[in-house]
Design a protein around this motif. Structure first.
Motif, short mmCIF file in Angstrom:
data_model
loop_
_atom_site.label_atom_id
_atom_site.label_comp_id
_atom_site.label_asym_id
_atom_site.label_seq_id
_atom_site.Cartn_x
_atom_site.Cartn_y
_atom_site.Cartn_z
N PHE A 105 22.41 41.41 37.28
CA PHE A 105 23.56 41.25 37.51
C PHE A 105 24.53 42.42 37.83
CE2 PHE A 105 27.90 40.37 35.46
CZ PHE A 105 28.47 39.71 36.63
N THR A 157 26.53 43.93 41.29
CA THR A 157 28.12 44.30 41.06
C THR A 157 28.68 45.59 41.29
OG1 THR A 157 28.19 42.21 39.54
CG2 THR A 157 30.09 43.41 40.02
N LEU A 208 36.52 44.10 38.24
CA LEU A 208 35.27 44.18 37.49
C LEU A 208 35.46 44.49 36.03
CD1 LEU A 208 32.17 44.16 37.71
CD2 LEU A 208 32.33 46.78 38.45
N TYR A 213 36.33 41.67 34.30
CA TYR A 213 35.41 40.55 34.13
C TYR A 213 34.44 41.10 33.07
CZ TYR A 213 31.01 38.37 35.11
OH TYR A 213 29.76 37.72 35.16
N ARG A 264 33.63 33.22 34.78
CA ARG A 264 32.92 34.33 35.09
C ARG A 264 32.62 34.25 36.56
NH1 ARG A 264 28.49 35.12 30.18
NH2 ARG A 264 29.95 35.12 28.60
N ALA A 265 32.16 33.01 36.88
CA ALA A 265 31.84 32.95 38.58
C ALA A 265 32.94 33.10 39.19
CB ALA A 265 31.18 31.33 38.49
N TYR A 318 33.90 36.77 39.54
CA TYR A 318 32.73 37.45 40.54
C TYR A 318 32.97 36.98 41.88
CZ TYR A 318 28.43 38.48 42.77
OH TYR A 318 27.65 38.78 43.77
N ILE A 345 36.01 38.88 43.40
CA ILE A 345 35.64 40.22 43.52
C ILE A 345 35.09 40.27 44.89
CG2 ILE A 345 34.34 42.17 42.79
CD1 ILE A 345 34.85 41.41 40.13
N MET A 352 25.66 32.30 37.12
CA MET A 352 26.11 33.38 37.79
C MET A 352 24.90 34.04 38.81
SD MET A 352 29.01 34.54 37.38
CE MET A 352 28.55 36.26 38.34
N GLU A 402 25.13 34.47 42.83
CA GLU A 402 24.67 35.90 43.27
C GLU A 402 24.00 35.27 44.51
OE1 GLU A 402 23.35 38.48 40.77
OE2 GLU A 402 25.19 38.88 39.64
#
Length: 362
Positions: free
Chosen positions: A176, A180, A202, A205, A226-227, A230, A233, A263, A267
């Motif tokens: 992960f 990122t 980031l 996060y 969190r998702a 992300y 971002i 997550m 992704e």
């Protein structure tokens, strides 16, 4: 009546207690009574047959019971055969001692009836009083040892399972983070001010996510935050090419799931659905509960299945963690969407924090 009296006195509180020899199991009462009867007979010349018979039985019982307690308390006798050998030997010694004592104190008994009947009476008395206790002790000991072995095996399996889970979870963290950071590096070349803004997102996060990455479970609400972070971002990088939405019921938000599973699906949706497609792509995250199950869905209308989809560490890690933690109670499925793209679904047991604590205690 004498047998019941002795068994109750020696065994303590009766059959409700697991029988394992303690200080109370030593035959203090019959031994002291035997000494008192012997002094009474010798000092006052009370040649009463019933007193001599009682002294004989009490002495035999005290010797045999001492042998039984020794067989169970000695650490060197770790095999049932050795313990039974000691118990049988104690019964033989107790029989000989009791009979010899009777013949010494009451020689007329040899003339009034056959001598072998005394041996049989004493031996049968010991079998009736000592043998049930010995059998009960061995059965309780065998059951206790089997339970300890089962507990040890269970503890070893649990430690192995926890180690395996930590190893699997440790694989997903660099996966992960590297993805990122690679996105941030790409933005540095295209738009440094935007990359700086993204880097701040980031950092924020990671400050929120890192403390819980090693946790066994987190709430769906935490994982959704969190998702969303992300995806925000990724929106900076992909601009108008990415739109997303989140739908989750209140009861689903309270459920607990392994960290970073959601997550990973998000992704994959970005990597295999959004990035290969030039036009705008929508990613939808939804979570709901039905009966005792929790359903989490990550759907996109992107490029659809690619040859490499499912061959990476992410999806394999999810499947392994599901198998390890839930067995056949959980499932990961990937299907094509009706409007293109991929629909990734997670089916998990519906567990909240209190239920997880209760299952750990059990």
């Amino acid at each position: 009546m004498l047998t019941l009296l002795l068994n109750d006195r020696i065994s303590g509180h009766g059959p409700q207690r697991d029988y394992f020899p303690t200080k109370r199991d030593w035959p203090y009462f019959p031994a002291c009574l035997s000494v008192a009867l012997l002094l009474l007979i010798v000092c006052f010349s009370m040649q009463q047959p019933w007193l001599v018979d009682l002294l004989c039985l009490l002495t035999s019982y005290a010797i045999a019971q001492s042998g039984l307690v020794c067989s169970q308390t000695s650490r060197k006798l770790n095999h049932p055969g050795l313990r039974w050998l000691l118990v049988c030997g104690a019964i033989v010694v107790a029989t000989i001692s009791g009979v010899r004592l009777q013949f010494f104190l009451w020689p007329v008994s040899v003339m009034t009836h056959e001598g072998w009947t005394v041996w049989i009476v004493v031996f049968l008395f010991l079998l009736v009083t000592i043998l049930p206790s010995a059998i009960k002790t061995e059965v309780s000991r065998a059951a206790s040892e089997q339970l300890k072995r089962a507990e040890s095996a269970h503890a070893a399996d649990r430690q192995l399972l926890e180690a395996r889970l930590m190893a699997l979870q440790g694989q997903i963290e660099p996966h992960f983070l590297f993805n990122t950071l690679a996105t941030t590096r790409a933005l540095l070349r295209q738009d440094p001010p935007l990359a700086e803004s993204m880097l701040q997102h980031l950092i924020a996060y990671l400050q929120e996510a890192m403390p819980d990455m090693r946790a066994k479970t987190i709430s769906v609400a935490q994982e959704l935050k969190r998702a969303e972070a992300y995806l925000k971002i990724m929106q900076i990088r992909l601009s108008e090419r990415l739109q997303f939405s989140v739908e989750c019921s209140d009861e689903a938000q309270a459920c607990e799931i392994p960290p970073l599973m959601l997550m990973t699906l998000v992704e994959n949706a970005i990597k295999h659905g959004v990035e290969p497609k030039i036009s705008m792509t929508h990613v939808k995250i939804s979570a709901c509960c039905e009966d005792d199950l929790l359903y989490i869905i990550v759907a996109d209308d992107g490029a659809g299945f690619q040859d490499e989809l499912g061959n990476g560490i992410g999806l394999l890690n999810i499947q392994q963690r599901l198998d390890t933690m839930y067995g056949n109670r959980a499932e990961l499925s990937l299907v094509s969407g009706s409007c293109g793209g991929v629909i990734a679904s997670l089916r998990l047991p519906r567990l909240i924090d209190d239920q997880i604590k209760e299952s750990k205690v059990e």
